[in-house]
Design a protein around this motif. Sequence first.
Motif, short mmCIF file in Angstrom:
data_model
loop_
_atom_site.label_atom_id
_atom_site.label_comp_id
_atom_site.label_asym_id
_atom_site.label_seq_id
_atom_site.Cartn_x
_atom_site.Cartn_y
_atom_site.Cartn_z
N ARG A 43 44.02 49.37 -20.13
CA ARG A 43 44.31 47.94 -20.04
C ARG A 43 45.23 47.55 -21.19
O ARG A 43 45.07 48.04 -22.32
N ALA A 87 48.01 44.35 -23.03
CA ALA A 87 48.48 42.96 -23.16
C ALA A 87 49.90 43.00 -23.71
O ALA A 87 50.26 43.92 -24.47
N LYS A 143 44.21 34.60 -27.63
CA LYS A 143 44.17 34.86 -26.19
C LYS A 143 45.24 35.88 -25.84
O LYS A 143 46.40 35.76 -26.28
N THR A 145 47.46 37.98 -22.89
CA THR A 145 47.96 37.91 -21.52
C THR A 145 48.85 39.11 -21.24
O THR A 145 49.38 39.74 -22.17
N TYR A 146 49.02 39.42 -19.96
CA TYR A 146 49.92 40.49 -19.55
C TYR A 146 50.72 39.97 -18.36
O TYR A 146 50.16 39.62 -17.32
N VAL A 188 45.85 36.67 -17.36
CA VAL A 188 44.82 36.98 -18.35
C VAL A 188 44.68 38.49 -18.52
O VAL A 188 44.62 39.23 -17.54
N ALA A 189 44.64 38.95 -19.77
CA ALA A 189 44.47 40.37 -20.06
C ALA A 189 43.04 40.57 -20.56
O ALA A 189 42.76 40.40 -21.75
N ASP A 190 42.15 40.91 -19.66
CA ASP A 190 40.74 41.05 -20.02
C ASP A 190 40.41 42.49 -20.40
O ASP A 190 41.08 43.43 -19.97
N THR A 215 39.06 42.11 -25.69
CA THR A 215 39.11 40.75 -25.17
C THR A 215 38.04 40.57 -24.10
O THR A 215 37.62 41.55 -23.45
N GLY A 259 40.27 36.91 -21.45
CA GLY A 259 41.34 37.35 -22.33
C GLY A 259 41.20 36.88 -23.76
O GLY A 259 42.14 37.03 -24.56
#
Length: 583
Positions: free
Chosen positions: A449, A451, A477, A479-480, A484-486, A526, A530
């Motif tokens: 995963r 970001a 926070k 993001t990608y 949202v980049a969780d 994250t 995210g």
Amino acid sequence: MAAEFGRLRKGAVNTTVAAVVVAALAASQAPGVTTDGAGRKVTTGTQPSPDTPAADSATGNSPYYTDLPPLNSPNPAPSAGTTVTPAAGEAGIPATVLDAYKKAEAALRESKPHCNLPWQLLAAIGKVESGQARGGRVDADGTTLSKILGPQLNGAGFANISDTDGGAYDGDARYDRAVGPMQFIPSTWKWAGRDGNGDGRKDPNNVYDAALAAGHYLCRFDWNLADQADLDRAILSYNNSRDYLNLVMRWLDYYRKGTHEIPDGTGTLPSGRSDDGAGANPTPSPSPPASPSTPSSPSAPSSPSAPTTPPKPGGSEPGDGGSGSPKPTPPPSTTPPTPTDTVDHLEDAGTAKLTAMAGDTFTEKISARAETESGKAVARVRVRFTITGDTDAVFSTGEKVAAVLTDGSGKAVAPALRAGEDTGEFTVRASVVGRAVAGLDYTATVTERAADTLARTDDTALTCVPGGEFAERVEVKATYKGAVADKVAATATLIKAADDPDENDKGPYFKDADGKPVRTLTGLKTDADGLLELPKLYADDTTGTFLLRIATAGGATLTVELKVAAAETSPETPPAEEPTESA
């Protein structure tokens, strides 16, 4: 399993009842169900089709038990301490077996809630397949006291399925046999098997493992079993027989009215089978002594056959093994080949590179085309896609195996792949069901995963006095590509300078579990939104401006300023003059 219902071996009364029941059920088929030319019950959906190969079903269409539910209601249950009568044993379900069904239902409610699998369906199939594990003859862990095996699937009245497991499950190295209380054939168990009792093994002879596997098998195509048409499809995929469907539905309706638990080993052993007793029954009844037969009348002498032309000198009769003339060529078979029989190989049908981030769905799908030796496309051939390797990736159906019929262009498109958390490469193999041709291997890659952007969630200045603690925590926070980049891995380091990423040895710090200062945090992730909130920051006695750098997998970084300064003091106010007394 055999397509025909066979005779019911329960005596004249049960035979009559069975005939009435089957006739009634056949006359009132569920919506979306039709009957093909061979008398098999099929649905209007794409799975399963009337020509579904036996090797692509749970049981290989092996024989099943044809005992009907009792005419009396399954309730009330026998009171505690009373002897379990044969009728009560027939109506009840052995305790461990019942527990396995209910645990499987609970597990599927969590993993596939849309399927709406009732435990009573597992009980109905378990009754028809093995008489509830031979009346609950299992040990404390749910493993049958002896193996429950169907007959050899050698084509003699059954499907012809050559050995696929080297006899590992069924003890037969020539042909496959259905195994265990839910009667899985080895080739199906290989991908459908589950560990239902948490012992680290997938054993088809264990009722917990087998019940959970059956549940996943029935739910593998995103069917909703609360819908009658999907329920019919699921049951037919277990055994493609109209009579089987009718019988399972009969038991399902019976168990839905209520049932009760009975002690393990006290259930009624099944008797009637769809193959009329062929193969090995759990408790075969001794055959009664045969009555002396009446001598038959001698048959009339046959008429002399017409004289044949004598052979030529030095020759031999055709087909007598002599050397005078060749043996006649046997007549060609009148059975036309099936589409599967004509497949010579599989070709890739333009599958692009298969790459996805952990937790994401692959944007590309695997496509394979079935072709004849000359390269002509073959439609209506079932292609099986199997995920192999050390991976937790699955298809969008939640399973590691999917079977798809080729379309008019000979192409079969697998369901979308869904990456798990395991990174690295794995393989998806495409093979033709019912045909021994070379398969195709596709390599898929799962990356970690990532970001590409980090930002603070607020712009409050981060300040502290020497030896104090920062009032605000740092929250960012990730993001990608705007999303949202969780669950993205991250690190946080208090660095020396913007152009020097080495860890600082003074200034602000975090605390470890023992309360000691640390200036680098690893293993951060994250959350589902995210977001990443760092632990509280503290300051030593050094004043100045310091930098905190947060970095994630994928290259996103954010540098945050931290200021440590002595508290500002306001100038002292001179004391007010005291009023003087007037003279």
